[in-house]
Design a protein around this motif. Structure first.
Motif, PDB file in Angstrom:
ATOM      1  N   TYR A 138       8.236  -6.593   5.352  1.00 52.32           N
ATOM      2  CA  TYR A 138       6.636  -4.936   4.014  1.00 52.32           C
ATOM      3  C   TYR A 138       5.747  -5.775   2.507  1.00 52.32           C
ATOM      4  O   TYR A 138       4.925  -6.325   2.838  1.00 52.32           O
ATOM      5  CB  TYR A 138       7.165  -3.623   3.258  1.00 52.32           C
ATOM      6  N   LEU A 139       6.624  -7.408   2.606  1.00 47.11           N
ATOM      7  CA  LEU A 139       6.316  -7.822   1.259  1.00 47.11           C
ATOM      8  C   LEU A 139       5.914  -9.084   2.260  1.00 47.11           C
ATOM      9  O   LEU A 139       4.456  -9.271   1.434  1.00 47.11           O
ATOM     10  CB  LEU A 139       7.332  -8.631   0.374  1.00 47.11           C
ATOM     11  N   LEU A 140       5.412  -9.529   3.534  1.00 44.99           N
ATOM     12  CA  LEU A 140       4.838 -10.302   4.081  1.00 44.99           C
ATOM     13  C   LEU A 140       3.572  -9.910   4.625  1.00 44.99           C
ATOM     14  O   LEU A 140       2.982 -10.328   4.207  1.00 44.99           O
ATOM     15  CB  LEU A 140       5.445 -11.089   5.587  1.00 44.99           C
ATOM     16  N   GLY A 141       3.998  -8.620   4.779  1.00 46.34           N
ATOM     17  CA  GLY A 141       2.464  -8.402   4.537  1.00 46.34           C
ATOM     18  C   GLY A 141       1.306  -7.974   3.583  1.00 46.34           C
ATOM     19  O   GLY A 141       0.325  -8.163   3.943  1.00 46.34           O
ATOM     20  N   VAL A 142       1.512  -7.930   2.426  1.00 51.56           N
ATOM     21  CA  VAL A 142       1.695  -7.415   1.418  1.00 51.56           C
ATOM     22  C   VAL A 142       0.918  -9.070   1.292  1.00 51.56           C
ATOM     23  O   VAL A 142      -0.779  -9.170   0.604  1.00 51.56           O
ATOM     24  CB  VAL A 142       2.099  -7.434   0.276  1.00 51.56           C
ATOM     25  N   ILE A 143       0.925 -10.317   1.513  1.00 49.22           N
ATOM     26  CA  ILE A 143       0.991 -11.558   1.475  1.00 49.22           C
ATOM     27  C   ILE A 143      -0.439 -11.632   2.710  1.00 49.22           C
ATOM     28  O   ILE A 143      -1.835 -11.809   2.244  1.00 49.22           O
ATOM     29  CB  ILE A 143       1.742 -12.738   2.024  1.00 49.22           C
ATOM     30  N   ALA A 144       0.059 -11.422   3.316  1.00 48.14           N
ATOM     31  CA  ALA A 144      -1.236 -11.217   5.118  1.00 48.14           C
ATOM     32  C   ALA A 144      -2.466 -10.784   5.035  1.00 48.14           C
ATOM     33  O   ALA A 144      -3.395 -10.880   4.833  1.00 48.14           O
ATOM     34  CB  ALA A 144      -0.010 -10.638   5.847  1.00 48.14           C
ATOM     35  N   THR A 172       3.167  -4.202   8.485  1.00 47.31           N
ATOM     36  CA  THR A 172       1.388  -3.614   8.144  1.00 47.31           C
ATOM     37  C   THR A 172       1.181  -2.569   7.233  1.00 47.31           C
ATOM     38  O   THR A 172      -0.055  -2.533   7.009  1.00 47.31           O
ATOM     39  CB  THR A 172       0.924  -2.345  10.263  1.00 47.31           C
ATOM     40  N   LEU A 173       2.208  -1.831   7.104  1.00 46.46           N
ATOM     41  CA  LEU A 173       2.146  -1.279   5.910  1.00 46.46           C
ATOM     42  C   LEU A 173       1.566  -2.061   5.102  1.00 46.46           C
ATOM     43  O   LEU A 173       1.144  -1.446   3.310  1.00 46.46           O
ATOM     44  CB  LEU A 173       3.020  -0.068   5.750  1.00 46.46           C
ATOM     45  N   GLY A 174       2.393  -3.184   4.477  1.00 43.83           N
ATOM     46  CA  GLY A 174       1.922  -3.851   3.457  1.00 43.83           C
ATOM     47  C   GLY A 174       1.043  -4.583   2.942  1.00 43.83           C
ATOM     48  O   GLY A 174      -0.014  -4.310   2.721  1.00 43.83           O
ATOM     49  N   ALA A 175       0.280  -5.065   4.632  1.00 46.76           N
ATOM     50  CA  ALA A 175      -0.772  -5.532   4.368  1.00 46.76           C
ATOM     51  C   ALA A 175      -2.281  -4.281   4.058  1.00 46.76           C
ATOM     52  O   ALA A 175      -2.968  -5.149   3.490  1.00 46.76           O
ATOM     53  CB  ALA A 175      -1.024  -6.274   6.196  1.00 46.76           C
ATOM     54  N   PRO A 180      -7.168  -2.739   3.273  1.00 45.08           N
ATOM     55  CA  PRO A 180      -6.899  -1.118   4.573  1.00 45.08           C
ATOM     56  C   PRO A 180      -7.333  -1.443   5.750  1.00 45.08           C
ATOM     57  O   PRO A 180      -7.236  -0.111   6.609  1.00 45.08           O
ATOM     58  CB  PRO A 180      -7.826   0.082   3.471  1.00 45.08           C
ATOM     59  N   LYS A 181      -8.493  -2.747   5.829  1.00 43.44           N
ATOM     60  CA  LYS A 181      -9.890  -2.765   6.794  1.00 43.44           C
ATOM     61  C   LYS A 181      -8.357  -4.375   7.514  1.00 43.44           C
ATOM     62  O   LYS A 181      -8.945  -4.057   9.073  1.00 43.44           O
ATOM     63  CB  LYS A 181     -10.709  -4.072   6.319  1.00 43.44           C
ATOM     64  N   ALA A 182      -7.215  -3.843   7.419  1.00 42.40           N
ATOM     65  CA  ALA A 182      -6.201  -5.632   8.387  1.00 42.40           C
ATOM     66  C   ALA A 182      -5.616  -4.319   9.265  1.00 42.40           C
ATOM     67  O   ALA A 182      -5.144  -3.122   9.404  1.00 42.40           O
ATOM     68  CB  ALA A 182      -4.825  -5.700   7.542  1.00 42.40           C
ATOM     69  N   PHE A 318       8.368   2.262   3.271  1.00 42.10           N
ATOM     70  CA  PHE A 318       7.631   4.249   4.288  1.00 42.10           C
ATOM     71  C   PHE A 318       7.897   5.049   3.409  1.00 42.10           C
ATOM     72  O   PHE A 318       9.091   5.979   3.840  1.00 42.10           O
ATOM     73  CB  PHE A 318       9.162   3.774   5.541  1.00 42.10           C
ATOM     74  N   THR A 319       7.190   5.021   2.327  1.00 40.25           N
ATOM     75  CA  THR A 319       6.775   6.547   1.939  1.00 40.25           C
ATOM     76  C   THR A 319       5.267   6.473   1.788  1.00 40.25           C
ATOM     77  O   THR A 319       4.895   6.258   2.150  1.00 40.25           O
ATOM     78  CB  THR A 319       7.025   6.000   0.042  1.00 40.25           C
TER      79      THR A 319
END
Length: 358
Positions: A138-144, A172-175, A180-182, A318-319
């Motif tokens: 999830y955290l990597l998704g935020v970065i991505a 995906t959720l993190g990104a 939202p376009k990711a 996963f909330t």
């Protein structure tokens, strides 16, 4: 003692003896079964680091052995049985495909303690252990999500089982929490370790517009492709930055040693029992590799805040609200996916631009 599967079979004779016959003053013998070559990064390498930590922690109180590159077939049955015959009172089997062979041998040797990684079946003398890898994903998704320029992220899938789907979905959720376009495109290689196929998948994802790569596989192929193409990527299991110092933004790494030391200590103290263990960032099992200096300061701050919330239990990736990529609402707003649902997950979240293999 480093042995491949074939040399191990050639050198080992089956001895039908219980590990409980060891003299009280002898070291605790512990066997590890690895699905891949150890190498210098990846899933098996991290388990090997855990084994070494056991030896460092307990010294002459233990004696460990391992067998690497063991097929996840009936051949694993023979390897596990031979480890027991060699006097090992504890056996750790470190990949999903070893579940049935471990269960079979455990039932035949009730005085031996078995622990199996990532499975879901237990016995009176067989526990299971898993990581909450999805927290790091999830955290990597935020970065991505913050750093992608194409809004297309690529993921190299190993085998479509719940633990891999959790990582893809959490990523995906993190990104999409920050962008939202990711979207995330997935290409499956149907293997945990196949550098050739992993490279081909990485190159195909780049051709499809992915400017950041992530993976559920073992080799550093994705990192290498990103380095060559001037793109970014994330390591999995291990810090893979030496294969792409400019490319790797971070890595979702696992410290199995914290679990192995805990279970071996229980065995030495006569307190071992089979458990269903799921550890993550709070317990120190999941850790992010150092962040690349290319990551903006505001993104670093956001990741640190999200990590602190995960560790404290204030945030669960996963909330809801969460929908599948087919539009079905699976987690209502304010609700969190249950433990059972997490570990049996068989769908993609909205934002994964690929279909789940049938």
């Amino acid at each position: 003692m480093r042995r491949t599967f074939l040399s191990f079979l050639a050198a080992s004779a089956f001895v039908c003896a219980s590990a409980s016959s060891l003299a009280a003053n002898e070291p605790l013998k512990i066997g590890f079964v690895y699905s891949n070559p150890i190498g210098d990064v990846g899933w098996t390498y991290q388990h090997e680091l855990g084994r070494r930590l056991v030896e460092k922690t307990f010294g002459d109180k233990v004696k460990t052995v391992f067998v690497e590159n063991v097929p996840e077939t009936a051949d694993a049955d023979r390897v596990i049985r031979q480890l027991v015959g060699g006097g090992n009172a504890m056996v750790f089997t470190t990949s999903f495909g070893f579940m049935e062979p471990t269960l079979k041998v455990a039932k035949q040797f009730p005085k031996v303690s078995f622990d199996h990684a990532t499975g879901y079946k237990t016995a009176k003398n067989m526990g299971i252990y898993q990581s909450r890898f999805y927290e790091g994903a999830y955290l990597l998704g935020v970065i991505a999500g913050k750093m992608t320029k194409t809004n297309t992220l690529g993921f190299i899938g190993s085998i479509p089982i719940p633990e891999v789907l959790r990582n893809i979905n959490a990523y995906t959720l993190g990104a999409r929490s920050v962008n939202p376009k990711a979207t995330v495109k997935v290409i499956w290689v149907n293997s945990w370790y196949d550098p050739g196929k992993e490279r081909q998948a990485a190159e195909a994802l780049v051709a499809q517009g992915s400017d950041i790569l992530y993976q559920g596989t073992d080799s550093p192929a994705a990192i290498q492709v990103a380095q060559e193409r001037g793109l970014f990527a994330f390591g999995q299991d291990s810090d893979m930055s030496k294969y792409g110092p400019k490319a790797q933004l971070s890595a979702n790494t696992v410290n199995w040693g914290v679990y192995y030391v805990a279970k071996v200590r229980e065995q030495l103290e006569g307190k071992w029992k089979p458990e269903d263990t799921k550890w993550g960032m709070k317990e120190g099992m999941i850790e992010l590799a150092p962040l690349n200096p290319a990551i903006p300061a505001d993104v670093v701050k956001l990741v640190e805040e999200k990590k602190a919330a995960i560790v404290s239990g204030q945030f669960q990736p996963f909330t809801g609200p969460i929908k599948t990529n087919e539009g079905k609402l699976v987690v209502a707003a304010g609700k969190t996916l249950s433990e059972e649902e997490l570990w049996t997950l068989k769908w993609f979240v909205d934002g994964v631009a690929s279909k789940l293999p049938q």
